[in-house]
Design an enzyme around this catalytic site. Structure first.
Site, PDB file in Angstrom:
ATOM      1  CG  LEU A 114      41.806  37.217  40.897  1.00  0.00           C
ATOM      2  CD1 LEU A 114      40.476  37.119  40.178  1.00  0.00           C
ATOM      3  CD2 LEU A 114      41.605  37.754  42.315  1.00  0.00           C
ATOM      4  CD  GLN A 174      45.342  37.585  30.475  1.00  0.00           C
ATOM      5  OE1 GLN A 174      46.440  37.232  30.105  1.00  0.00           O
ATOM      6  NE2 GLN A 174      44.251  37.365  29.773  1.00  0.00           N
ATOM      7  CE1 TYR A 216      39.996  32.936  21.380  1.00  0.00           C
ATOM      8  CE2 TYR A 216      39.242  30.816  22.201  1.00  0.00           C
ATOM      9  CZ  TYR A 216      39.223  32.200  22.257  1.00  0.00           C
ATOM     10  OH  TYR A 216      38.439  32.830  23.191  1.00  0.00           O
ATOM     11  CB  SER A 258      40.003  37.346  31.631  1.00  0.00           C
ATOM     12  OG  SER A 258      41.240  37.794  32.142  1.00  0.00           O
ATOM     13  N   PRO A 259      38.681  34.840  34.098  1.00  0.00           N
ATOM     14  CG  PRO A 259      38.191  32.605  34.586  1.00  0.00           C
ATOM     15  CD  PRO A 259      38.581  33.521  33.449  1.00  0.00           C
ATOM     16  N   GLY A 268      47.484  34.614  43.071  1.00  0.00           N
ATOM     17  CA  GLY A 268      48.326  35.099  44.155  1.00  0.00           C
ATOM     18  C   GLY A 268      49.815  35.006  43.876  1.00  0.00           C
TER      19      GLY A 268
END
Length: 319
Positions: free
Chosen positions: A217, A214, A64, A210-211, A219
């Site tokens: 979820l 991206q 990273y 990535s829960p 909305g």
């Protein structure tokens, strides 16, 4: 705040930790430049909110920003003492185009980037290298014996490689702590390829990256599909942030929004709450946060619990 043991270890973490890929500072090639640069004062504010909200660990990696995420994280934690005194750090060794011999050779660089803070969990970032998982685990075990690291994990390992890693570590009186993999309500592959089943059998924790798929979820793309036009090609390809996924997941998002209103939370928090409770205490999540209000949401996702019926219902949606 609830603490759980990470797998079969004595390391106790909150179910949600902060993923810090976004702290790469735009450095270090394609991986480091995936996210825009964040001012260090903004990073510090995000970490402060996480700590005050009860989150007690942070996941970073060598790749990273070629150590930039590690450096910024360590500097922020130091500046936030004593609030940060009990925080835990997970980082990762980058194996591609290397052999296991690089693990002891490069640990000094990781410790320097982290300002000699304790490395509570050291993970092999990918299963692809010039060495076997057995060779890598032997080198990791030596680092643990020498006191450089506390616990050992892997990332993106198959069920077969997880078994190989855990079997090797047992020879040293150690256990594989975790496997960090992509997992969310919109990415259920580990439920079908043996990874989740093997993790439960071995007592290995799953750390879900990535829960939120991206950001899908949250909305926001369902409410305003025009936002998809501003998504980079990399996020569309690698993260699956595309119009067809948005449309396919609308029924799931509708139900999540209903639950969010019922609990007085956001769809983001519903998605994370499902993730950390749907499989008992096996799954931890490491969502990122690039703005202070994102950090507030992450901490809030641990302050309620969906019912078993609601967990099952969300898990039954096919997307």
């Amino acid at each position: 705040m609830e603490l759980r043991h990470l797998g079969a270890t004595d390391l106790r973490l909150t179910p949600i930790g902060l993923g810090t890929w976004q702290f790469s500072g735009g450095r270090g090639g394609i991986v480091g430049k995936y996210w825009p640069t964040l001012p260090e004062e903004q990073v510090r504010e995000i970490i402060r909110i996480c700590l005050e909200g009860g989150i007690n660990w942070f996941d970073t990696a060598e790749v990273y920003g070629n150590g930039e995420s590690e450096r910024v994280l360590a500097a922020s934690l130091q500046a936030l003492a004593p609030l940060s005194n009990e925080s835990r750090i997970a980082t990762k060794w980058w194996p591609i185009m290397r052999t296991a011999a690089n693990i002891p050779q490069s640990i000094g660089e990781r410790k320097k980037a982290l300002a000699d803070r304790t490395i509570d969990l050291y993970q092999v970032h990918q299963p692809f290298s010039f060495s076997s998982a057995t060779s890598e685990m032997k080198q990791m075990a030596k680092l643990a014996e020498q006191g450089h690291i506390r616990h050992i994990g892997v990332s993106n390992f198959s069920a077969k490689k997880m078994r190989e890693a855990d079997r090797t570590l047992r020879d040293y009186g150690l256990r594989l702590a975790s496997n960090q993999v992509k997992y969310s309500l919109l990415d259920r592959q580990i439920e079908h390829n043996g990874i989740l089943e093997t993790a439960k059998e071995l007592g290995v924790a799953i750390i879900a990256y990535s829960p939120l798929k991206q950001g899908l979820l949250s909305g926001k793309f369902h409410r305003n599909p025009e936002l998809l036009q501003g998504i980079s090609a990399a996020r569309r390809i690698n993260g699956g942030v595309k119009r067809e996924t948005v449309e396919r997941s609308r029924p799931l998002m509708t139900r999540m929004e209903q639950l969010a209103e019922q609990y007085g939370v956001s769809p983001t928090q519903i998605a994370l709450n499902w993730l950390i409770h749907a499989n008992g205490e096996t799954v931890f999540a490491i969502p990122g946060a690039s703005k202070p209000h994102h950090a507030e949401e992450l901490a809030g996702a641990m302050r309620f619990k969906l019912t078993s019926e609601e967990l099952s219902e969300l898990g039954s949606f096919k997307v």
